[in-house]
Each structure stands twice: as C-alpha cells, then as structure tokens.
Design a protein around this motif. Structure first.
Motif, PDB file in Angstrom:
ATOM      1  N   ILE A 185       0.836  -1.203   0.000  1.00 53.53           N
ATOM      2  CA  ILE A 185       0.000   0.000   0.000  1.00 53.53           C
ATOM      3  C   ILE A 185       0.872   1.255   0.000  1.00 53.53           C
ATOM      4  O   ILE A 185       0.610   2.207  -0.746  1.00 53.53           O
ATOM      5  CB  ILE A 185      -0.974  -0.015   1.201  1.00 53.53           C
ATOM      6  N   GLN A 186       1.932   1.223   0.796  1.00 45.28           N
ATOM      7  CA  GLN A 186       2.852   2.360   0.831  1.00 45.28           C
ATOM      8  C   GLN A 186       3.548   2.555  -0.517  1.00 45.28           C
ATOM      9  O   GLN A 186       3.684   3.680  -0.997  1.00 45.28           O
ATOM     10  CB  GLN A 186       3.885   2.168   1.938  1.00 45.28           C
ATOM     11  N   ARG A 187       3.967   1.454  -1.119  1.00 45.92           N
ATOM     12  CA  ARG A 187       4.636   1.538  -2.433  1.00 45.92           C
ATOM     13  C   ARG A 187       3.659   2.058  -3.487  1.00 45.92           C
ATOM     14  O   ARG A 187       4.041   2.864  -4.342  1.00 45.92           O
ATOM     15  CB  ARG A 187       5.200   0.166  -2.822  1.00 45.92           C
ATOM     16  N   HIS A 188       2.417   1.616  -3.441  1.00 49.77           N
ATOM     17  CA  HIS A 188       1.424   2.082  -4.404  1.00 49.77           C
ATOM     18  C   HIS A 188       1.231   3.594  -4.262  1.00 49.77           C
ATOM     19  O   HIS A 188       1.178   4.315  -5.263  1.00 49.77           O
ATOM     20  CB  HIS A 188       0.090   1.353  -4.201  1.00 49.77           C
ATOM     21  N   ALA A 189       1.150   4.081  -3.039  1.00 54.19           N
ATOM     22  CA  ALA A 189       0.981   5.521  -2.798  1.00 54.19           C
ATOM     23  C   ALA A 189       2.193   6.297  -3.324  1.00 54.19           C
ATOM     24  O   ALA A 189       2.042   7.370  -3.927  1.00 54.19           O
ATOM     25  CB  ALA A 189       0.774   5.785  -1.318  1.00 54.19           C
ATOM     26  N   GLU A 190       3.365   5.736  -3.114  1.00 54.09           N
ATOM     27  CA  GLU A 190       4.607   6.341  -3.599  1.00 54.09           C
ATOM     28  C   GLU A 190       4.598   6.443  -5.124  1.00 54.09           C
ATOM     29  O   GLU A 190       4.887   7.498  -5.703  1.00 54.09           O
ATOM     30  CB  GLU A 190       5.743   5.429  -3.148  1.00 54.09           C
ATOM     31  N   LEU A 191       4.257   5.338  -5.776  1.00 49.41           N
ATOM     32  CA  LEU A 191       4.197   5.318  -7.238  1.00 49.41           C
ATOM     33  C   LEU A 191       3.128   6.263  -7.755  1.00 49.41           C
ATOM     34  O   LEU A 191       3.332   6.954  -8.755  1.00 49.41           O
ATOM     35  CB  LEU A 191       3.927   3.893  -7.742  1.00 49.41           C
ATOM     36  N   LYS A 197       2.095   9.017  -6.432  1.00 53.44           N
ATOM     37  CA  LYS A 197       2.596  10.389  -6.317  1.00 53.44           C
ATOM     38  C   LYS A 197       3.569  10.708  -7.462  1.00 53.44           C
ATOM     39  O   LYS A 197       3.483  11.769  -8.079  1.00 53.44           O
ATOM     40  CB  LYS A 197       3.277  10.584  -4.968  1.00 53.44           C
ATOM     41  N   ILE A 198       4.478   9.780  -7.743  1.00 58.58           N
ATOM     42  CA  ILE A 198       5.454   9.988  -8.816  1.00 58.58           C
ATOM     43  C   ILE A 198       4.754  10.135 -10.159  1.00 58.58           C
ATOM     44  O   ILE A 198       5.032  11.068 -10.927  1.00 58.58           O
ATOM     45  CB  ILE A 198       6.478   8.828  -8.867  1.00 58.58           C
ATOM     46  N   VAL A 199       3.838   9.218 -10.453  1.00 58.80           N
ATOM     47  CA  VAL A 199       3.115   9.252 -11.730  1.00 58.80           C
ATOM     48  C   VAL A 199       2.327  10.553 -11.855  1.00 58.80           C
ATOM     49  O   VAL A 199       2.347  11.203 -12.910  1.00 58.80           O
ATOM     50  CB  VAL A 199       2.197   8.013 -11.875  1.00 58.80           C
ATOM     51  N   ASP A 200       1.658  10.957 -10.798  1.00 56.09           N
ATOM     52  CA  ASP A 200       0.893  12.215 -10.823  1.00 56.09           C
ATOM     53  C   ASP A 200       1.804  13.406 -11.096  1.00 56.09           C
ATOM     54  O   ASP A 200       1.449  14.299 -11.869  1.00 56.09           O
ATOM     55  CB  ASP A 200       0.145  12.430  -9.507  1.00 56.09           C
ATOM     56  N   GLU A 201       2.972  13.428 -10.458  1.00 52.39           N
ATOM     57  CA  GLU A 201       3.919  14.532 -10.657  1.00 52.39           C
ATOM     58  C   GLU A 201       4.398  14.591 -12.107  1.00 52.39           C
ATOM     59  O   GLU A 201       4.487  15.667 -12.698  1.00 52.39           O
ATOM     60  CB  GLU A 201       5.120  14.383  -9.713  1.00 52.39           C
ATOM     61  N   VAL A 202       4.695  13.446 -12.677  1.00 57.88           N
ATOM     62  CA  VAL A 202       5.162  13.391 -14.067  1.00 57.88           C
ATOM     63  C   VAL A 202       4.044  13.821 -15.015  1.00 57.88           C
ATOM     64  O   VAL A 202       4.256  14.642 -15.910  1.00 57.88           O
ATOM     65  CB  VAL A 202       5.692  11.982 -14.425  1.00 57.88           C
ATOM     66  N   GLU A 203       2.860  13.276 -14.810  1.00 51.93           N
ATOM     67  CA  GLU A 203       1.741  13.604 -15.698  1.00 51.93           C
ATOM     68  C   GLU A 203       1.320  15.068 -15.588  1.00 51.93           C
ATOM     69  O   GLU A 203       0.817  15.631 -16.549  1.00 51.93           O
ATOM     70  CB  GLU A 203       0.564  12.673 -15.431  1.00 51.93           C
ATOM     71  N   ALA A 204       1.563  15.688 -14.438  1.00 49.43           N
ATOM     72  CA  ALA A 204       1.236  17.101 -14.255  1.00 49.43           C
ATOM     73  C   ALA A 204       2.340  18.008 -14.807  1.00 49.43           C
ATOM     74  O   ALA A 204       2.180  19.222 -14.838  1.00 49.43           O
ATOM     75  CB  ALA A 204       1.002  17.393 -12.773  1.00 49.43           C
TER      76      ALA A 204
END
Length: 79
Positions: free
Chosen positions: A27-33, A35-42
């Motif tokens: 769950i922690q890793r999913h949240a981490e990923l 966040k990263i994906v959202d930052e890149v897509e934004a």
C-alpha cells in the motif's frame, strides 16, 4: 487506492494492512508510485515515457495484488 472503484473495501484494506506487513508495504509503495506518476503527468517532474510506463505497470500490479488479498481477507472474515 480503492476510492474510485470500491470504497467499501477501504476499511478491510486498512484492517488487513494493520495485520499484514507485506500488504502494508504494498500500500505504501502504491501511494509512492501514485505520487510519482501524478507529478510526471502534471509536468512537475520529467521522466522517460518508457520508465513512466514501467511505473504504471508496477502500480497496477500492486493494486491487483492488494485487491486480491483484500477479497481473500473479506472471504475469510465472512466465514
């Protein structure tokens, strides 16, 4: 993680995470990923398209694993 598709599973996921360190880590890793994906897509972070796709696949794999574990946990609780 399940807010969009199945919010009724969130309490079970939290229960399971409290009992199962592996699920908690996922769950922690999913949240981490996420966040990263959202930052890149934004556009706030830059990443190669291939690398981004790898992260998205990992995120999906983790979500599937957690979903499967939560459903199994639910089944066990129900009897």
């Amino acid at each position: 993680m399940f807010k969009e598709c199945c919010p009724e599973l969130i309490p079970l996921m939290n229960e399971l995470a409290a009992q199962n360190p592996h699920i908690d880590k996922l769950i922690q890793r999913h949240a981490e990923l996420n966040k990263i994906v959202d930052e890149v897509e934004a556009g706030r972070e830059h990443m190669d398209d291939i690398e981004l796709e790898k992260l998205k696949k990992e995120k999906l794999h983790i979500k599937d694993e957690i979903y499967k574990a939560v459903l199994e946990y639910k089944k066990q609780k129900e009897g």
